[in-house]
Design a protein around this motif. Structure first.
Motif, PDB file in Angstrom:
ATOM      1  N   ASP A 105       0.814  -1.222   0.000  1.00 29.49           N
ATOM      2  CA  ASP A 105       0.000   0.000   0.000  1.00 29.49           C
ATOM      3  C   ASP A 105       0.843   1.266   0.000  1.00 29.49           C
ATOM      4  O   ASP A 105       0.530   2.252   0.683  1.00 29.49           O
ATOM      5  CB  ASP A 105      -0.963   0.018   1.194  1.00 29.49           C
ATOM      6  CG  ASP A 105      -2.002  -1.096   1.111  1.00 29.49           C
ATOM      7  OD1 ASP A 105      -2.461  -1.376  -0.009  1.00 29.49           O
ATOM      8  OD2 ASP A 105      -2.322  -1.670   2.155  1.00 29.49           O
ATOM      9  N   MET A 106       1.922   1.251  -0.774  1.00 31.79           N
ATOM     10  CA  MET A 106       2.799   2.419  -0.880  1.00 31.79           C
ATOM     11  C   MET A 106       2.678   3.054  -2.256  1.00 31.79           C
ATOM     12  O   MET A 106       2.452   2.368  -3.255  1.00 31.79           O
ATOM     13  CB  MET A 106       4.263   2.019  -0.639  1.00 31.79           C
ATOM     14  CG  MET A 106       4.551   1.488   0.750  1.00 31.79           C
ATOM     15  SD  MET A 106       6.291   1.018   0.895  1.00 31.79           S
ATOM     16  CE  MET A 106       6.299   0.327   2.561  1.00 31.79           C
ATOM     17  N   ILE A 107       2.846   4.359  -2.308  1.00 31.85           N
ATOM     18  CA  ILE A 107       2.927   5.075  -3.571  1.00 31.85           C
ATOM     19  C   ILE A 107       4.288   4.787  -4.195  1.00 31.85           C
ATOM     20  O   ILE A 107       5.303   4.735  -3.495  1.00 31.85           O
ATOM     21  CB  ILE A 107       2.777   6.593  -3.334  1.00 31.85           C
ATOM     22  CG1 ILE A 107       1.398   6.919  -2.765  1.00 31.85           C
ATOM     23  CG2 ILE A 107       3.025   7.385  -4.609  1.00 31.85           C
ATOM     24  CD1 ILE A 107       1.281   8.355  -2.288  1.00 31.85           C
ATOM     25  N   THR A 108       4.328   4.598  -5.517  1.00 26.14           N
ATOM     26  CA  THR A 108       5.608   4.408  -6.201  1.00 26.14           C
ATOM     27  C   THR A 108       5.912   5.613  -7.085  1.00 26.14           C
ATOM     28  O   THR A 108       5.036   6.147  -7.759  1.00 26.14           O
ATOM     29  CB  THR A 108       5.607   3.129  -7.053  1.00 26.14           C
ATOM     30  OG1 THR A 108       4.476   3.138  -7.938  1.00 26.14           O
ATOM     31  CG2 THR A 108       5.548   1.889  -6.167  1.00 26.14           C
ATOM     32  N   VAL A 109       7.160   6.040  -7.049  1.00 27.88           N
ATOM     33  CA  VAL A 109       7.627   7.181  -7.835  1.00 27.88           C
ATOM     34  C   VAL A 109       8.802   6.730  -8.682  1.00 27.88           C
ATOM     35  O   VAL A 109       9.748   6.115  -8.174  1.00 27.88           O
ATOM     36  CB  VAL A 109       8.071   8.349  -6.929  1.00 27.88           C
ATOM     37  CG1 VAL A 109       8.538   9.534  -7.781  1.00 27.88           C
ATOM     38  CG2 VAL A 109       6.960   8.767  -5.985  1.00 27.88           C
TER      39      VAL A 109
END
Length: 386
Positions: free
Chosen positions: A327-331
């Motif tokens: 549940d992490m944002i990826t950049v």
């Protein structure tokens, strides 16, 4: 008490004619008289091994001790006390960089010493730049592949001017700053200045989703660092949820307990955290569960050639899948072409950063531009830049 025990152990490994002095902090100097380099190396190893076996007890807690030792010769050709002290300092730093708890013996003409001496001169340059206020801030916008985000998001980038006004590339001053203990001062300067600028731009602050600030692993060696950061938030009144601190994967692993405590305290205030250069350290993913991280920044070395390298493409997919599972944002960093952006959008990466999205510009300019105009500017760059 620890310093007393250390000096006592060192003294027991020296001859009566040798000289031991405390130079300051936790640094000691030794002069071995009438001693060749091989013998000096042997003596230094005895001192290192003796300290390695010391167990220091204080307030019902036991601590192990280690040391890094640099050894240089004093000869008729030695340039003087200042040059000798600088050479010994360089040899000691080399021992630290080689893994710590070891001895490094150098002669005055070593190529490595010449290289290290060039880097050490940056210590004074950086200190002078801080005193003369020659650092300034740029930022690079981070945006979803569609170009439409919930709000404005960017990463703050530190820059330095030389005395003649030219801009010094970060690759020139940041590595020496890390190596020679100046990185934490730079971190504090950035935090102070970013929060001050944001506090004076309330309309910008309202439109801001997250301002990313990089932190050096060296800052976590200082016990008062968290107190400093919390104090600056209180002083300037900037909402903590507007700041996302970026910590490299390597720094997080090497300072896990300190980083974990810092993240816990600041996340309780509302700050978010990103792991920068993720994938470069190839560390165990187990530590991720112990850190309140909301964002994974995929190392740019995998993104840069994603269009032509299947291995890099597979790595980006794998890191994105890990982030999504947790549940992490990826950049994705270093996005430099439309083809790369299209691939990243297909993979499902949440946010893009790089020259194709936005070339870094002055933070003051960004603060002085209406948020809606910034959005149009980014879209324009995405449509017309290759």
């Amino acid at each position: 008490q620890l310093l007393r025990q250390v000096s006592d152990i060192i003294s027991k490994n020296l001859r009566e004619a040798d000289i031991l002095a405390r130079l300051g902090g936790d640094e000691f100097g030794i002069i071995l008289q009438n001693c060749d380099l091989d013998t000096a190396h042997h003596v230094a190893e005895k001192v290192r091994a003796s300290l390695d076996h010391l167990v220091f007890s204080w307030q019902q807690t036991s601590h192990t001790i280690s040391c890094s030792i640099g050894v240089v010769p004093i000869t008729a050709e030695s340039a003087g006390i200042s040059a000798l002290m600088k050479a010994a300092d360089i040899a000691c730093y080399t021992a630290k960089d080689s893994g710590r708890n070891r001895v490094c013996v150098m002669s005055m003409d070593d190529k490595q010493m010449a290289s290290q001496q060039g880097e050490m001169e940056w210590h004074n340059r950086i200190q002078t730049a801080l005193q003369d206020n020659r650092f300034f801030l740029e930022c690079q916008i981070i945006t979803p592949p569609t170009g439409r985000g919930k709000g404005l998001r960017y990463e703050v980038l530190i820059r330095m001017r030389s005395p003649d006004g030219s801009v010094v590339p970060p690759s020139a001053f940041l590595p020496p700053a890390e190596r020679y203990g100046m990185a934490s001062r730079i971190d504090r300067w950035v935090i102070e200045n970013v929060l001050e600028k944001l506090s004076s731009a309330p309309r910008h602050l309202d439109a801001l989703e997250a301002c990313h600030i990089n932190l050096s692993g060296r800052s976590f060696d200082q016990t008062d660092f968290a107190d400093f950061v919390v104090g600056r938030f209180h002083h300037y009144g900037v909402p903590a949820n507007k700041i996302c601190f970026e910590i490299t994967e390597t720094a997080a692993v090497h300072n896990l307990l300190e980083v974990q405590a810092f993240m816990k305290r600041l996340s309780d205030m509302g700050c978010s955290f990103a792991l920068d250069d993720f994938g470069s350290g190839l560390s165990s993913f187990g530590y991720l569960r112990r850190l309140p991280v909301s964002c994974l920044k995929i190392d740019g070395m995998f993104v840069r050639d994603i269009v032509t390298c299947k291995t890099d493409l597979a790595m980006v997919r794998a890191i994105h899948d890990i982030g999504r599972t947790m549940d992490m944002i990826t950049v994705a960093e270093y996005v430099e072409s439309e083809d790369a952006a299209s691939l990243l959008k297909e993979i499902g990466v949440d946010l893009l950063q790089g020259f194709w999205v936005h070339r870094p510009s002055s933070l003051d300019d960004i603060l002085g531009t209406e948020p809606s105009r910034l959005s149009e500017k980014v879209t324009h760059l995405k449509l017309h830049t290759t």
